[in-house]
Write a protein that holds these residues in place. Structure first.
Motif, short mmCIF file in Angstrom:
data_model
loop_
_atom_site.label_atom_id
_atom_site.label_comp_id
_atom_site.label_asym_id
_atom_site.label_seq_id
_atom_site.Cartn_x
_atom_site.Cartn_y
_atom_site.Cartn_z
N SER A 196 0.80 -1.23 0.00
CA SER A 196 0.00 0.00 0.00
C SER A 196 0.83 1.28 0.00
O SER A 196 0.39 2.31 -0.51
N ALA A 207 -3.67 0.67 -4.48
CA ALA A 207 -4.66 0.85 -3.42
C ALA A 207 -5.55 -0.39 -3.43
O ALA A 207 -5.68 -1.08 -4.44
N THR A 221 -10.97 1.14 -0.35
CA THR A 221 -11.40 2.36 -1.02
C THR A 221 -12.92 2.54 -0.95
O THR A 221 -13.41 3.65 -0.72
#
Length: 337
Positions: free
Chosen positions: A160, A231, A236
């Motif tokens: 990440s 991501a 998200t």
């Protein structure tokens, strides 16, 4: 637990989501699944593990939606990184040839004590994905798989944040798996932290040159870096507190006698945005099953499903286009079937 029944449950679930792309790991019954998927209009590729274990990764896609431009199979054993395998495939959207994307599929080594090998496998996959993406006009990337690392782990941080100083972490606990025994997660059993255990961990944190080389590719380099800005789709897209942890990831994607937690992810790069995800089973319902597979889930892992849209960069911002890789799924939230 019988495969014939599990196979039917798994195929029924896959057909229900009707995805454009399917990534499977630990596929020891690939040919059984393949027949059903081919009948439904999919084509696919399979990479078998080397060694004694009959296992591998498989990727399927809808022939009328996607055209395969290039495929690459990775045998980690060739690079001294155990006998796991991974796949990379570059696709072109048949309805819009200007839209391309790269899909990666991996099953990272399970062994919780070999974080160096886990990092080495992930490092190599990311490097090959970046090179292949650049070859095809910086095609956006989605990496799917069982990464055998929890959201709180150093492995997750590397993916990440794009970098990791490995010397800051215990080489035997880079994956976070040790703290995910069901008894610990459910509060039945507390982890002992005596002075002797803490002292042992201090000594275990020492890395040998060989372990550093396995993790980073260079015995003299302690900093891992990758070029993809990744991501997580689930982190998200917001979800219910019944299914998600504080990091946004599912509370659990796998549950059996030795593990209860999250190790599976859908990572994506610039050029894509997740518009919807299928939320996982609420934690209390998952716990009530007693472990996976169960009557309604044919795998020992829960399926992750995401719909991605391409993005179009402008001078001012990024606007979403109407062109999307259609993977129908319920809106993320409390609605769980």
């Amino acid at each position: 637990m019988k495969w014939e029944r599990r196979k039917g449950v798994i195929c029924k679930e896959l057909m229900g989501w009707n995805p454009d792309i399917i990534c499977l790991q630990e596929v020891d019954k690939y040919y059984d699944l393949s027949d059903n998927l081919v009948k439904a209009g999919y084509v696919g590729s399979y990479k078998r593990r080397t060694g004694d274990t009959v296992d591998g990764c498989a990727m399927f896609w809808k022939a009328n939606e996607l055209q395969l431009l290039e495929a690459e199979s990775i045998e980690f054993k060739v690079y001294g990184l155990h006998d796991n395998v991974a796949q990379l495939s570059v696709f072109e959207m048949r309805k819009d040839e200007s839209r391309r994307l790269l899909i990666g599929n991996i099953h990272v080594l399970y062994n919780p004590s070999r974080g160096d090998v886990k990092l080495g496998q992930i490092r190599f996959l990311l490097s090959r994905a970046q090179s292949l993406s650049a070859k095809w006009g910086n095609a956006p990337v989605v990496l799917a798989g069982d990464f055998n690392g929890t959201p709180q782990s150093a492995i997750y941080k590397f993916l990440s944040s794009s970098k990791l100083n490995i010397l800051s972490y215990d080489r035997r606990d880079l994956s976070g798996q040790r703290s995910c025994h069901p008894a610990q997660v459910l509060g039945v059993k507390k982890e002992m932290k005596s002075p002797f255990i803490l002292m042992n961990r201090l000594f275990e944190n020492c890395w040998t040159d060989e372990e550093v080389k396995v993790a980073t590719g260079n015995a003299g380099c302690h900093l891992l870096v990758h070029q993809l800005k990744l991501a997580s789709a689930y982190a998200t897209v917001k979800g219910s507190t019944k299914t998600r942890g504080p990091d946004g990831e599912p509370l659990a994607t796998s549950y059996h006698s030795k593990f209860l937690g999250t190790v599976d992810y859908l990572w994506y790069s610039d050029g894509l945005v997740p518009t919807r995800v299928l939320d996982t089973i609420p934690f209390d319902i998952l716990h009530s099953t007693g472990g996976l597979p169960c009557k309604k889930v044919g795998s020992d892992h829960l399926a992750l499903v995401s719909q991605f849209a391409f993005t179009q960069r402008t001078k001012e911002d990024i606007t979403h286009t109407s062109t999307a890789t259609e993977i129908p799924a319920p809106e993320s939230g409390d609605k769980n079937d």
